[in-house]
Design a protein around this motif. Structure first.
Motif, short mmCIF file in Angstrom:
data_model
loop_
_atom_site.label_atom_id
_atom_site.label_comp_id
_atom_site.label_asym_id
_atom_site.label_seq_id
_atom_site.Cartn_x
_atom_site.Cartn_y
_atom_site.Cartn_z
N UNK A 65 0.82 -1.22 0.00
CA UNK A 65 0.00 0.00 0.00
C UNK A 65 0.86 1.27 0.00
N UNK A 66 2.17 1.12 -0.05
CA UNK A 66 3.05 2.30 -0.14
C UNK A 66 3.25 3.03 1.17
N UNK A 67 3.05 2.36 2.30
CA UNK A 67 3.22 3.04 3.59
C UNK A 67 4.69 3.27 3.92
N UNK A 68 4.94 4.18 4.87
CA UNK A 68 6.31 4.45 5.32
C UNK A 68 6.81 3.29 6.18
N UNK A 69 8.12 3.30 6.42
CA UNK A 69 8.69 2.26 7.29
C UNK A 69 8.04 2.29 8.67
N UNK A 70 7.85 3.49 9.19
CA UNK A 70 7.25 3.61 10.52
C UNK A 70 5.84 3.03 10.53
N UNK A 71 5.07 3.34 9.50
CA UNK A 71 3.69 2.85 9.46
C UNK A 71 3.64 1.34 9.21
N UNK B 33 16.00 2.53 11.78
CA UNK B 33 15.69 3.97 11.78
C UNK B 33 14.20 4.26 11.68
N UNK B 34 13.48 3.51 10.89
CA UNK B 34 12.03 3.67 10.69
C UNK B 34 11.67 5.08 10.21
N UNK B 35 11.96 5.38 8.96
CA UNK B 35 11.58 6.69 8.39
C UNK B 35 10.08 6.92 8.53
N UNK C 287 12.90 -2.04 6.31
CA UNK C 287 13.78 -1.28 5.42
C UNK C 287 13.23 -1.24 4.00
N UNK C 288 13.02 -0.03 3.51
CA UNK C 288 12.59 0.15 2.13
C UNK C 288 13.79 0.55 1.27
N UNK C 289 13.79 0.05 0.04
CA UNK C 289 14.79 0.47 -0.96
C UNK C 289 16.22 0.29 -0.45
#
Ligand code: GLY
Ligand code: MN
Length: 440
Positions: A187-193, A228-230, A216-218
């Motif tokens: 769904x394209x959520x952030x790492x934190x979400x 880190x959880x952006x 971790x994304x990308x």
């Protein structure tokens, strides 16, 4: 946990622990094993404490992970005694009175203050006291006798059927939460979400999880322990590496999965690592040296890099020259149980004096023992595109082993790791993670 099967498995588990404790005490010349559950630690110059972490030697016996200030006393030939602190306290939630299928195996003394526990302990001079000193009265400061600790830790590698059942449940929770995290990624959520989606599905947060979630994304997939959880989602989520576990009754699971957003070359490499990982899991058999699995993994992963055009030399040559370590710079796994990285990974024997060496050039391997029934190990091969290591390779004599244009194409995806928890049995290995994902 009201399952009658759990109760009978637990009864057998306690018998095994009693037998181990008797020998450990003999080895150390002590009469009693005394295990404090531990106490919270204050942060420096502050009146806040760090999250409480129970003494693993305590939770080996009782499925209690939120009971600071309690004690266990084990004396061979007697029922073990649990000194259970249930303080008078209106600031915090007070532990419930001990209830459940496990209680009948202990003589339980409920105390209201830390001081009240002391008269319930045997004379300190005859005790092997295992733990950390915080908050413990001076004469009961842990002595952690090496012979006792070494014996218990060595044998803790061999899980009882009760422990396997607890790890199976932890794996079920972890796999369920991994599915929620994958959906959040898609769904394209952030790492934190994604992390929050994972925690919500597991019904566990930082205090419960066996280690900090790696989400971790990308390119972040190239940081081995990325925590880190952006908070912001990237413009495009190309790839997703999640290394996240769960706990149950004090036991851990440790699971890693990697996904590409599209059916592209990176997904093809993920699929190849997944297939190779399953072959490595099949090596978890009695009598196999874990170092063999690690070294074989280097060859298999180098073969994948060659098949995908990253390496221009043979897999054998890449392993021989050390180039495979640029792309796979960690160990293939570790023991797991009460701790995500379980203890005594290098012990040659239960006396604790001799260790089994890591293979030359492989400093991060955490387990060098020969696998035997009851052991649970992770199998977690990976392929990463890590700038720091790639820069070194490019500046060195083996730079020509690599197609740098292919490296540049894969670099935006970070890395791949696939990790399962596998039980060695008398016959086929039991993969707790695959079993959990296979459940509806
Ligand atoms: N799951 C993190 C690790 O094994 O290091
Ligand atoms: Mn792991």
């Amino acid at each position: 946990m009201t399952d009658p099967n759990t109760a009978s498995l637990y009864a057998r588990h306690i018998e095994v622990l009693q037998a181990r404790a008797r020998i450990a005490l003999e080895r150390g010349g002590f009469e009693h094993l005394v295990v404090p559950s531990g106490n919270p630690h204050y942060q420096v110059f502050d009146d806040r404490d760090y999250p409480y972490a129970v003494n693993p030697q305590f939770k080996a016996w009782v499925p209690l992970t939120r009971n600071p200030g309690s004690w266990l006393v084990v004396t061979p030939g007697r029922r073990p005694k649990l000194i259970y602190l249930q303080p008078r306290d209106y600031w915090h939630v007070v532990p419930e009175a001990p209830v459940g299928w496990w209680v009948e195996h202990f003589d339980v003394a409920v105390v209201r203050t830390a001081e009240e526990a002391i008269p319930h302990l045997p004379p300190a001079a005859r005790c092997a006291i295992l733990g950390e000193p915080q908050g413990v009265r001076a004469e009961y400061a842990p002595n952690n006798p090496a012979a006792v600790v070494a014996y218990l830790e060595y044998h803790r590698a061999f899980k009882t059927p009760y422990e396997i059942a607890m790890m199976r449940e932890a794996s079920r929770i972890g796999a369920h939460a991994h599915r929620a995290a994958e959906a959040a990624f898609r769904h394209g959520l952030s790492e934190f979400d994604i992390h929050l989606a994972y925690c919500a599905a597991a019904r566990q947060d930082a205090n419960d999880l066996p280690y900090g979630n790696i989400v971790a994304l990308n390119e972040h997939g190239a940081v081995l322990h990325y925590t880190q959880l952006d908070r912001e989602a990237p413009a495009a989520s190309r790839s997703f590496l999640i290394d996240a576990g769960a706990s149950y009754a004090g036991y851990a699971c440790d699971i890693t999965r990697t996904y590409s957003a599209r059916d592209d070359d990176f997904q093809a490499m993920v699929d190849a690592v997944d297939a190779a990982q399953q072959r490595m899991c099949a090596q978890v058999r009695s009598g196999v040296d874990y170092r063999r699995i690690h070294l074989d993994a280097h060859l298999a992963l180098a073969g994948i890099l060659r098949d995908h055009g990253v390496l221009k030399v043979s897999a054998e040559a890449a392993v021989e020259s050390g180039v495979s370590s640029t792309f796979f710079p960690h160990g293939v796994g570790h023991g797991i149980g009460l701790q995500v990285h379980d203890v005594a990974g290098f012990a040659a024997a239960d006396a604790g004096t001799a260790t089994l060496a890591k293979p030359d050039g492989h400093p991060y391997l955490r387990l060098t023992r020969t696998i035997a029934p009851g052991m649970v190990v992770t199998i977690e091969p990976g392929i990463y595109f890590i700038d720091m290591l790639l820069d070194d390779l490019r500046a060195g004599p083996n730079a020509a082993s690599v197609d740098w244009a292919r490296v540049a194409a894969f670099r935006p995806y970070g890395g791949i790791r696939i990790e399962d928890d596998v039980v060695c049995t008398e016959s086929e290995p039991l993969n707790l993670t695959r079993e959990a994902f296979a459940r509806p």
